[in-house]
Design a protein around this motif. Structure first.
Motif, PDB file in Angstrom:
ATOM      1  N   VAL A  30     -10.480  -3.886  -3.743  1.00 29.66           N
ATOM      2  CA  VAL A  30     -11.875  -3.714  -3.323  1.00 29.66           C
ATOM      3  C   VAL A  30     -12.031  -3.343  -1.853  1.00 29.66           C
ATOM      4  CG1 VAL A  30     -12.718  -5.299  -5.080  1.00 29.66           C
ATOM      5  CG2 VAL A  30     -12.129  -6.179  -2.819  1.00 29.66           C
ATOM      6  N   TYR A  31     -10.925  -3.232  -1.141  1.00 29.08           N
ATOM      7  CA  TYR A  31     -11.058  -3.000   0.301  1.00 29.08           C
ATOM      8  C   TYR A  31     -11.262  -1.541   0.639  1.00 29.08           C
ATOM      9  CZ  TYR A  31      -9.646  -7.710   0.026  1.00 29.08           C
ATOM     10  OH  TYR A  31      -9.611  -9.034  -0.321  1.00 29.08           O
ATOM     11  N   ARG A  32     -10.712  -0.684  -0.204  1.00 26.69           N
ATOM     12  CA  ARG A  32     -10.894   0.743   0.043  1.00 26.69           C
ATOM     13  C   ARG A  32     -11.729   1.310  -1.098  1.00 26.69           C
ATOM     14  NH1 ARG A  32      -6.076   3.783  -0.363  1.00 26.69           N
ATOM     15  NH2 ARG A  32      -5.502   2.317  -2.006  1.00 26.69           N
ATOM     16  N   PRO A  33     -12.968   1.735  -0.806  1.00 22.67           N
ATOM     17  CA  PRO A  33     -13.800   2.326  -1.863  1.00 22.67           C
ATOM     18  C   PRO A  33     -13.064   3.481  -2.546  1.00 22.67           C
ATOM     19  CG  PRO A  33     -15.052   2.083   0.171  1.00 22.67           C
ATOM     20  CD  PRO A  33     -13.643   1.708   0.501  1.00 22.67           C
ATOM     21  N   ALA A  34     -12.213   4.171  -1.770  1.00 23.47           N
ATOM     22  CA  ALA A  34     -11.468   5.301  -2.319  1.00 23.47           C
ATOM     23  C   ALA A  34     -10.518   4.869  -3.432  1.00 23.47           C
ATOM     24  CB  ALA A  34     -10.682   5.997  -1.209  1.00 23.47           C
ATOM     25  N   ALA A  35     -10.082   3.603  -3.364  1.00 22.14           N
ATOM     26  CA  ALA A  35      -9.141   3.115  -4.376  1.00 22.14           C
ATOM     27  C   ALA A  35      -9.826   3.024  -5.748  1.00 22.14           C
ATOM     28  CB  ALA A  35      -8.589   1.753  -3.975  1.00 22.14           C
ATOM     29  N   ILE A  36     -11.087   2.609  -5.733  1.00 24.94           N
ATOM     30  CA  ILE A  36     -11.838   2.495  -6.992  1.00 24.94           C
ATOM     31  C   ILE A  36     -12.041   3.893  -7.582  1.00 24.94           C
ATOM     32  CG2 ILE A  36     -14.009   1.738  -8.050  1.00 24.94           C
ATOM     33  CD1 ILE A  36     -14.240  -0.356  -5.790  1.00 24.94           C
ATOM     34  N   GLN A  89       0.839  -1.202   0.000  1.00 24.07           N
ATOM     35  CA  GLN A  89       0.000   0.000   0.000  1.00 24.07           C
ATOM     36  C   GLN A  89       0.879   1.259   0.000  1.00 24.07           C
ATOM     37  OE1 GLN A  89      -3.378  -0.316   2.628  1.00 24.07           O
ATOM     38  NE2 GLN A  89      -3.200   1.842   3.122  1.00 24.07           N
ATOM     39  N   GLY A  90       0.549   2.172  -0.861  1.00 23.74           N
ATOM     40  CA  GLY A  90       1.306   3.426  -0.895  1.00 23.74           C
ATOM     41  C   GLY A  90       2.530   3.382  -1.797  1.00 23.74           C
ATOM     42  N   ALA A  91       2.828   2.201  -2.351  1.00 26.20           N
ATOM     43  CA  ALA A  91       4.002   2.080  -3.229  1.00 26.20           C
ATOM     44  C   ALA A  91       3.800   2.889  -4.512  1.00 26.20           C
ATOM     45  CB  ALA A  91       4.258   0.613  -3.572  1.00 26.20           C
ATOM     46  N   GLN A 132     -14.955  -1.515 -13.340  1.00 27.50           N
ATOM     47  CA  GLN A 132     -15.109  -1.790 -11.909  1.00 27.50           C
ATOM     48  C   GLN A 132     -16.436  -2.466 -11.622  1.00 27.50           C
ATOM     49  OE1 GLN A 132     -17.064  -0.128  -9.300  1.00 27.50           O
ATOM     50  NE2 GLN A 132     -17.565   1.904 -10.120  1.00 27.50           N
ATOM     51  N   MET A 133     -16.484  -3.257 -10.573  1.00 28.95           N
ATOM     52  CA  MET A 133     -17.718  -3.938 -10.178  1.00 28.95           C
ATOM     53  C   MET A 133     -17.978  -3.722  -8.694  1.00 28.95           C
ATOM     54  SD  MET A 133     -17.077  -7.518 -12.245  1.00 28.95           S
ATOM     55  CE  MET A 133     -18.689  -8.259 -12.051  1.00 28.95           C
ATOM     56  N   GLY A 134     -17.439  -2.623  -8.166  1.00 25.82           N
ATOM     57  CA  GLY A 134     -17.622  -2.359  -6.742  1.00 25.82           C
ATOM     58  C   GLY A 134     -16.789  -3.300  -5.902  1.00 25.82           C
ATOM     59  N   GLN A 135     -17.308  -3.556  -4.681  1.00 23.92           N
ATOM     60  CA  GLN A 135     -16.501  -4.314  -3.721  1.00 23.92           C
ATOM     61  C   GLN A 135     -16.890  -5.790  -3.682  1.00 23.92           C
ATOM     62  OE1 GLN A 135     -17.251  -0.997  -0.747  1.00 23.92           O
ATOM     63  NE2 GLN A 135     -15.162  -1.591  -0.211  1.00 23.92           N
ATOM     64  N   ILE A 136     -16.731  -6.473  -4.820  1.00 26.29           N
ATOM     65  CA  ILE A 136     -16.982  -7.925  -4.812  1.00 26.29           C
ATOM     66  C   ILE A 136     -15.637  -8.654  -4.890  1.00 26.29           C
ATOM     67  CG2 ILE A 136     -19.268  -7.603  -5.855  1.00 26.29           C
ATOM     68  CD1 ILE A 136     -17.920  -8.850  -8.467  1.00 26.29           C
TER      69      ILE A 136
END
Ligand code: GDP
Length: 295
Positions: A139-145, A110-112, A161-165
């Protein structure tokens, strides 16, 4: 910019040699000691430094450096050649799948800089006439999408994207979407963690098994030095990566990661990130980097 300290220290070591004309064995030994220290201070791993110095010394002896008319120049040349070799010799290209789409899985802590640099790479490929697709598998951080959608929009590259599935399902669907819509490259933006952990590796292994990516590119932050090399080793052991994208080389990284990664993992650095902007990406050329380090 990265490597400043190393460049300065190497320049100082070479300057002493230049002042001398003919060299004695002791001069060469002292120069090797200084080069060794400069590399260690630049955070190059100990084993890599040891091997590097042994190789430079062997070449210097082989080239009869003590008898040479311009021995200092000869040593600089040998160091340049060995630095180039250390970083992989020639630049390594992204593999293109014989049958599209080429699937590139971006992995890393993360953050790389996975999201930013996956997008940069997609943008670079677009400029070369490809039709890339970015896929949101973090999919763990909505902000990432959302972040991926924002950079995709800036580059005019579509984002799937398909949301957090389940990210495995997203990766499979993204490849199918690309096939259907004529996207010849898919960049999978995967999740990261603050540290290497088993759950992360299991998820990445599952994505790898599901879509059989053409390339797994590990994104590592040059600023974290030795930890970047350790992360590279861990990701390579788990996933058998194809190459590395080294980011944040615009910062004041000491440069050790760039010099150690190929030697430690056997995998080449293919691209470097040189800033936050989406066009700040470069193909990595070991020879140019060696020349830059030598100033
Ligand atoms: P991810 O968590 O691995 O997806 O990382 P991000 O792509 O979100 O990047 C983390 C931070 O690093 C962001 O603020 C990026 O703008 C920044 N970043 C990424 N690449 C570079 C680079 O090459 N240079 C600099 N200075 N910053 C970068």
């Amino acid at each position: 910019m990265a490597f400043e300290g190393l460049t300065e220290k190497l320049a100082a070591a070479f300057k002493k040699l230049r002042g001398k004309g003919r060299l004695s064995e002791a001069d060469v030994k002292e120069a090797m000691r200084e080069i060794r220290l400069a590399l260690l201070e630049a955070d190059v791993s100990y084993k890599v430094v040891k091997q590097f110095i042994a190789q430079v010394t062997e070449k210097a002896v082989g080239a009869d450096v003590l008898e040479a008319l311009s021995p200092a120049q000869m040593i600089v040349k040998i160091v340049n050649q060995e630095l180039t070799e250390l970083m992989g010799g020639t630049s390594a290209k992204l593999t293109i799948a014989p049958k599209p789409p080429t699937v590139v899985m971006m992995v890393g802590l993360q953050g790389a800089g996975k999201t930013t640099n996956g997008a940069k790479l997609a943008g670079m490929m677009k400029k070369q006439g490809k039709r890339p697709l970015l896929a949101a598998c973090d999919v763990y951080r909505p902000a990432a999408i959302k972040q991926l959608e924002v950079v995709g929009e800036q580059l005019d590259v579509p984002v799937f994207q398909m949301g957090q599935i389940d990210p495995v399902d997203i990766a499979k669907a993204a490849v199918a979407h690309a096939e259907k819509h004529g996207n010849d490259m898919v960049f999978l933006d995967t999740a990261g963690r603050l540290h290497v952990d088993e759950a992360l590796m299991d998820e990445l292994k599952a994505i790898k098994a599901a879509v059989d990516p053409t390339e797994i590119l590990l994104v590592v932050d040059a600023m974290i030095g030795q930890d970047a090399v350790n992360a590279a080793k861990a990701f390579d052991d788990a996933l058998d990566i194809n190459g590395v994208m080294l980011t944040k080389l615009d910062g004041d990284a000491r440069g050790g990661a760039a010099l150690s990664i190929k030697a430690v993992t056997g995998k080449p650095i293919k691209f470097v990130g040189t800033g936050e902007k989406l066009d700040q990406i470069e193909v990595f050329h070991p020879d140019r980097m060696a020349s830059r380090i030598l100033g």
